[in-house]
Scaffold this motif. Sequence first.
Motif, PDB file in Angstrom:
ATOM      1  N   SER A  96      -7.888   4.173  14.726  1.00  0.00           N
ATOM      2  CA  SER A  96      -8.828   4.018  13.610  1.00  0.00           C
ATOM      3  C   SER A  96      -9.321   2.586  13.449  1.00  0.00           C
ATOM      4  CB  SER A  96      -8.174   4.482  12.308  1.00  0.00           C
ATOM      5  OG  SER A  96      -7.164   3.576  11.903  1.00  0.00           O
ATOM      6  N   GLU A  97      -8.587   1.634  13.995  1.00  0.00           N
ATOM      7  CA  GLU A  97      -8.992   0.222  13.918  1.00  0.00           C
ATOM      8  C   GLU A  97     -10.339  -0.007  14.600  1.00  0.00           C
ATOM      9  OE1 GLU A  97      -7.767  -2.595  12.518  1.00  0.00           O
ATOM     10  OE2 GLU A  97      -6.332  -1.368  11.437  1.00  0.00           O
ATOM     11  N   LYS A 155     -12.778   3.264   8.427  1.00  0.00           N
ATOM     12  CA  LYS A 155     -11.915   2.484   7.547  1.00  0.00           C
ATOM     13  C   LYS A 155     -12.522   2.306   6.162  1.00  0.00           C
ATOM     14  CE  LYS A 155     -10.166  -1.224   9.362  1.00  0.00           C
ATOM     15  NZ  LYS A 155     -10.090  -2.500  10.111  1.00  0.00           N
ATOM     16  N   ARG A 178      -9.413   6.172   2.976  1.00  0.00           N
ATOM     17  CA  ARG A 178      -8.620   5.159   2.287  1.00  0.00           C
ATOM     18  C   ARG A 178      -7.620   5.812   1.334  1.00  0.00           C
ATOM     19  NH1 ARG A 178     -10.652  -0.044   2.607  1.00  0.00           N
ATOM     20  NH2 ARG A 178      -9.819  -0.596   0.559  1.00  0.00           N
ATOM     21  N   GLN A 231      -4.891   7.143   3.456  1.00  0.00           N
ATOM     22  CA  GLN A 231      -4.079   6.010   3.891  1.00  0.00           C
ATOM     23  C   GLN A 231      -3.030   5.671   2.831  1.00  0.00           C
ATOM     24  OE1 GLN A 231      -6.005   2.341   3.333  1.00  0.00           O
ATOM     25  NE2 GLN A 231      -4.105   1.216   3.558  1.00  0.00           N
ATOM     26  N   LYS A 284      -1.185   0.724   8.973  1.00  0.00           N
ATOM     27  CA  LYS A 284      -2.247  -0.249   8.860  1.00  0.00           C
ATOM     28  C   LYS A 284      -3.573   0.321   9.322  1.00  0.00           C
ATOM     29  CE  LYS A 284       0.889  -4.159   9.561  1.00  0.00           C
ATOM     30  NZ  LYS A 284       1.227  -5.323  10.400  1.00  0.00           N
ATOM     31  N   PHE A 285      -4.621  -0.043   8.620  1.00  0.00           N
ATOM     32  CA  PHE A 285      -5.957   0.459   8.976  1.00  0.00           C
ATOM     33  C   PHE A 285      -6.900  -0.723   9.146  1.00  0.00           C
ATOM     34  CE2 PHE A 285      -3.778   3.704   6.698  1.00  0.00           C
ATOM     35  CZ  PHE A 285      -4.115   4.854   7.354  1.00  0.00           C
TER      36      PHE A 285
END
Length: 204
Positions: free
Chosen positions: A124-125, A131, A137, A140, A203-204
């Motif tokens: 996803s980075e 993101k 979000r 997440q 982490k995103f």
Amino acid sequence: MQMLLPILRRQSWVRWLALGLLASLLSSCGYNEIQVKDEAVKASWSEVVNQYQRRADLVPNLVNTVKGYASHEQATLTEVINARAKATSITVTPETLNDPDAFKRFQQAQGELSGALSRLMAVSENYPNLKADGLFRDLQSQLEGTENRITVARNRYIQSVQDYNVYVRQFPNNLTAKMFGYGTKPNFTVDNEKAISTAPAVKF
């Protein structure tokens, strides 16, 4: 008949005395405490299972959201879907706590899902629009919170099992435990002990 009454009364009295003595012996040799500790293990195990199920319930929405922005990451998405299917296909009951092989299969399946989710998060980075997506979000945040709750639940289970296992192995409690079929219970194991006390990074 009147002559039999004193004998019957005496037998009844002896029976109640024997039951009282047996109850006293069971209490003094740890039987009652074994019950308390066994129930504590079951309760902490239920919380572990609940949190893993909560995580599994988040996966479909997470996969669908990622798919909307990164549909060509099919291999990673499929890996997550398959890992979730495997993790949720394992039947978990209180008896699982007395079966080291079943417990190991459950732990392995949950570990595979953790790994697949970590790889999905890494992918996803590469997608800034993903993101920035509000649903993503929110997922997440929910996933991160669930991972934290999993870590807390696992730690409580580990402590409960350690307490129980030490107790049933101590003399004379071990004799009582053996008599009534209470053996030691399997516990979570990881290659890196630090992984038990630290929630997986999301982490995103």
